[in-house]
Write an enzyme that holds these catalytic residues in place. Structure first.
Site, PDB file in Angstrom:
ATOM      1  CG  HIS A  33      -0.394   0.255   2.389  1.00  0.00           C
ATOM      2  ND1 HIS A  33      -0.610  -0.572   3.180  1.00  0.00           N
ATOM      3  CD2 HIS A  33      -0.007   1.783   3.284  1.00  0.00           C
ATOM      4  CE1 HIS A  33       0.309  -0.129   4.345  1.00  0.00           C
ATOM      5  NE2 HIS A  33       0.442   1.346   4.223  1.00  0.00           N
ATOM      6  CG  ASP A  91       0.073  -4.377   2.600  1.00  0.00           C
ATOM      7  OD1 ASP A  91       0.337  -3.067   1.926  1.00  0.00           O
ATOM      8  OD2 ASP A  91      -0.270  -3.836   3.142  1.00  0.00           O
ATOM      9  CB  SER A 128       2.670   1.786   6.175  1.00  0.00           C
ATOM     10  OG  SER A 128       1.660   1.641   6.730  1.00  0.00           O
TER      11      SER A 128
END
Length: 342
Positions: free
Chosen positions: A81, A112, A195
């Site tokens: 992402h 992911d 992230s």
């Protein structure tokens, strides 16, 4: 879950010299700080010095995330992402203001994870060291490193709160909608921009990739102290396959081999997963499941949504057999399915 934008192998953690320790202990005694507190602080400082140079900031247009240097060839692991639909990126390392360029090698949204590669490897680029996911314990002190809110080279501290969590992330904010098993839950603060960064133990080993944080449904905002990281073992599995084959060829993730959608009952409550399409020769078709059926149970778990189906499948491996309950023409049926692979 709310997505938040952030390793490989390097040398062993460096050991402090006795002179450094003695000086720190002397300073601690003069300040009235216990030797144990001084030692813990020194551990933090050493880990940060060892690992932070391996954590980078990744920019894709206006979006910022983090990444971890995986090897000395310029491969950087991050979240799918974070890269989104981009194929080229600007990368900034912790010890330099210079902007490096990188390109996408491959993205694996189902877990992911993604791998990008620097166009040119700068001198002194330091790969991070990965720990053993099997040795991660609840209560371990951990540090999260990344670029929260664009503040590069930031570090937060917490503990491992739980292991083995299965978490589904949303598609809002560029999320992949993936259901990810065996995640490490941590109290270390994870904010937008973290992230793809590093969750690190006090041995200077990356034990996970911070990926998302829980959302408080009552407030619609992040729930403090509840973040999740993809375990190092899965990161290495995906990254090594991408480097070797250019893509993931063995996911280890079970599948029914169907296309489905959530259906609701007369009161508009989720009531199961309607089978829209079955893969020819796939697990569901071989078991007699067909388009038009509605799956309501798997392995003893009630299935009400496509997310609950994904979470139930996350507990299994390809080739395992599991009972699947579905309805057809108002009748309830149960069959045994040998699971396929995503």
């Amino acid at each position: 879950m709310l997505l938040f934008g952030c390793t490989g192998s390097s040398g062993p953690r460096q050991t402090r010299g006795t002179g450094d320790v003695s000086a720190a202990e002397d300073a601690g005694r003069r300040a009235g700080v216990s030797p144990a507190a001084v030692e813990l602080q020194n551990d933090y400082l050493q880990v940060i010095r060892d690992v932070l140079p391996s954590v980078v900031q990744i920019q894709t247009g206006r979006e910022l995330g983090s990444g971890v240097v995986y090897d000395d060839k310029g491969h950087i692991v991050t979240n799918a992402h974070v890269v989104g639909g981009a194929s080229t990126f600007e990368v900034t390392t912790a010890n330099s203001e210079a902007t490096l360029t990188a390109r996408l090698v491959s993205s694996y949204p189902e877990q992911d994870l993604a791998l990008v590669k620097l166009d040119e490897v700068p001198p002194g680029l330091r790969p991070a060291a990965f720990g053993d996911s099997e040795k991660v314990q609840v209560g371990q002190i951990v540090l999260a490193m990344g670029s929260p809110l664009g503040l590069s080279s930031s570090v937060t501290q917490g503990i491992v709160s739980a292991i083995g969590r299965t978490v589904s992330e949303g598609r809002e904010g560029g999320g992949t909608g993936a259901t990810i098993p065996n995640m490490v839950q941590t109290s270390a603060a994870i904010n937008p921009g973290n992230s793809g960064g590093a969750l690190v133990n006090l041995d200077g080993e990356v034990i996970g990739i911070p990926t998302l944080a829980a959302t408080d449904p009552r407030l619609g905002s992040a729930a403090p102290g509840i973040g999740f990281a993809i375990p190092a073992s899965m990161v290495k599995t995906v990254a090594d396959q991408i480097i070797r084959y250019g893509r993931v060829v063995d996911s280890g993730r079970a599948a029914l081999d169907i296309t489905g959608r959530t259906v609701v009952d007369a009161a508009y409550r989720p009531a199961g997963v309607a089978v829209v399409e079955v893969q020819t020769g796939g697990a569901a078709e071989k078991a007699g499941i067909r388009a038009g059926d509605t799956i309501v149970g798997l392995g003893g778990r009630e299935i009400t949504t496509i997310t609950s189906l994904s979470e139930a499948l996350a507990a299994y491996k390809p080739g395992q057999r599991v009972q699947v309950t579905f309805t057809r023409d108002g009748a309830r049926r149960t069959v045994e399915v040998t699971l396929g692979e995503q």
